[in-house]
Design an enzyme around this catalytic site. Structure first.
Site, PDB file in Angstrom:
ATOM      1  N   LYS A   1       0.836  -1.187   0.000  1.00 38.77           N
ATOM      2  CA  LYS A   1       0.000   0.000   0.000  1.00 38.77           C
ATOM      3  C   LYS A   1       0.881   1.251   0.000  1.00 38.77           C
ATOM      4  O   LYS A   1       1.825   1.363   0.796  1.00 38.77           O
ATOM      5  CB  LYS A   1      -0.914   0.011   1.222  1.00 38.77           C
ATOM      6  CG  LYS A   1      -1.944  -1.109   1.231  1.00 38.77           C
ATOM      7  CD  LYS A   1      -2.966  -0.948   0.122  1.00 38.77           C
ATOM      8  CE  LYS A   1      -4.036  -2.024   0.173  1.00 38.77           C
ATOM      9  NZ  LYS A   1      -5.057  -1.860  -0.861  1.00 38.77           N
TER      10      LYS A   1
ATOM     11  N   LYS B   1     -12.765  -8.343  -7.591  1.00 42.61           N
ATOM     12  CA  LYS B   1     -13.234  -8.775  -6.275  1.00 42.61           C
ATOM     13  C   LYS B   1     -14.649  -9.318  -6.427  1.00 42.61           C
ATOM     14  O   LYS B   1     -15.522  -8.654  -6.984  1.00 42.61           O
ATOM     15  CB  LYS B   1     -13.197  -7.616  -5.278  1.00 42.61           C
ATOM     16  CG  LYS B   1     -11.796  -7.126  -4.928  1.00 42.61           C
ATOM     17  CD  LYS B   1     -11.864  -5.996  -3.906  1.00 42.61           C
ATOM     18  CE  LYS B   1     -10.472  -5.653  -3.348  1.00 42.61           C
ATOM     19  NZ  LYS B   1      -9.627  -4.962  -4.323  1.00 42.61           N
TER      20      LYS B   1
END
Length: 331
Positions: free
Chosen positions: A113, A220
């Site tokens: 991240k 997803k």
């Protein structure tokens, strides 16, 4: 939003098996320290409805469609028994990197991240440098900005991080137009651009592919309405896909694994090892990587863990009311 061959089950069937849990995280991630989720049991087994609490009902209803698809719809043929997965590294300080990555044994790929609120590019460079040292030269590093940069900031950051041999850059900018611009600017460097939010949060999840704004799609299952819907998007987009989770419990991760196992060509390690970021799960055998892989399986929650991690009565009622509102949207 439901597959044409699936009938929405009666609301009472959903409410009758609904269990809401609150799970602590190992480290702060996506701005939260506790993950709430609702589990449901259908004819196929246990399934999950866990849109983040700040999502509106329209968006959350896609997640309910996914739960129904996984729990009630005909299953898709599985083309593999296990899936290679990546480690996920939150925006932690360099000194915490090894502690986090130790939780992902055998994973050859790390998603890091970057562009986190309150941090600067130098923080990202330091984190990526330590991760590269941890992995060694053969390891694979991908970075995820969660749409945190402008096009100019993304170009600058990719230049600063390119020396760490990036596999790809995920969602550097918010808009499809900016993604396309960044992709063109860094194409000569041979660093692919992946789209996540521009797929799962878009009114048209195929717009990014049609615009030539990405080389890879991050898929997803829950946000896209389930395995059936996700497979259709992948087939029509014609781009390589990386299946990822949304900080799900092991039940939700099982949904992602079944999606990954049904994709004909799976070129990249998938972001489905996020149970390693949970301090507690809903099963005594959570889906944690072994030799960098997860086996494709259904999860039966532990009765004891469902009880010990049960949400408060107020939070349970909040989720039940949310389920009813989303059900009405699907109906």
């Amino acid at each position: 939003m439901l597959p044409t061959d699936v009938t929405l089950p009666p609301l009472d069937d959903l409410l009758g098996t609904a269990r809401v849990v609150t799970l602590p995280l190992v480290t702060r991630f996506r701005g939260i320290e506790l993950r709430e989720a609702m589990l449901l049991e259908g004819p196929n087994g246990w399934t999950e409805f866990s849109p983040f609490t700040d999502y509106g009902d329209d968006e959350a209803s896609h997640w309910l469609a996914a739960a129904v698809d996984f729990g009630w719809a005909p299953t898709h043929p599985l083309l593999r028994e296990s899936v290679r997965v990546n480690a996920t590294l939150p925006a932690v300080a360099p000194g915490e990197v090894a502690h986090i990555l130790d939780r992902f044994p055998g994973c050859r790929t790390v998603k890091i991240k970057v562009a986190d609120f309150g941090q600067v590019l130098a923080d990202d460079v330091a984190r990526v440098a330590v991760a590269r040292q941890y992995l060694g030269p053969e390891g694979r590093i991908r970075i995820d900005a969660n749409a945190g940069w402008t096009a100019d900031e993304a170009e600058k950051a990719i230049h600063a991080l390119a020396g760490f041999d990036l596999e790809y850059v995920e969602q550097p900018c918010a808009t499809v137009e900016d993604l396309a611009q960044v992709r063109q600017r860094v194409k000569y460097m041979g660093i692919p651009i992946a789209a996540d939010e521009s797929v799962r949060k878009a009114a048209d999840p195929l717009a990014v592919a049609r615009a030539g704004a990405a080389d890879i799609l991050v898929i997803k299952a829950q946000p896209l309405g389930g395995i059936t819907a996700a497979l259709a998007i992948i087939a029509e987009a014609g781009l390589p896909a990386v299946v990822s989770s949304a900080l799900d419990t092991s039940v939700g991760i099982s949904m992602g694994l079944h999606l990954a196992a049904a994709i004909p060509q799976l070129e990249f390690d998938c972001g489905l090892a996020t149970a390693s970021l949970l301090a507690m799960d809903v099963t005594d055998a959570p889906l944690l990587p072994v030799d960098g892989q997860l086996s494709v399986q259904r999860i039966i929650p532990s009765t004891a863990l469902l009880a010990s991690q049960a949400a408060t009565a107020d939070r349970t009622n909040w989720w039940l009311a949310r389920l009813e509102r989303c059900y009405e949207l699907l109906r």
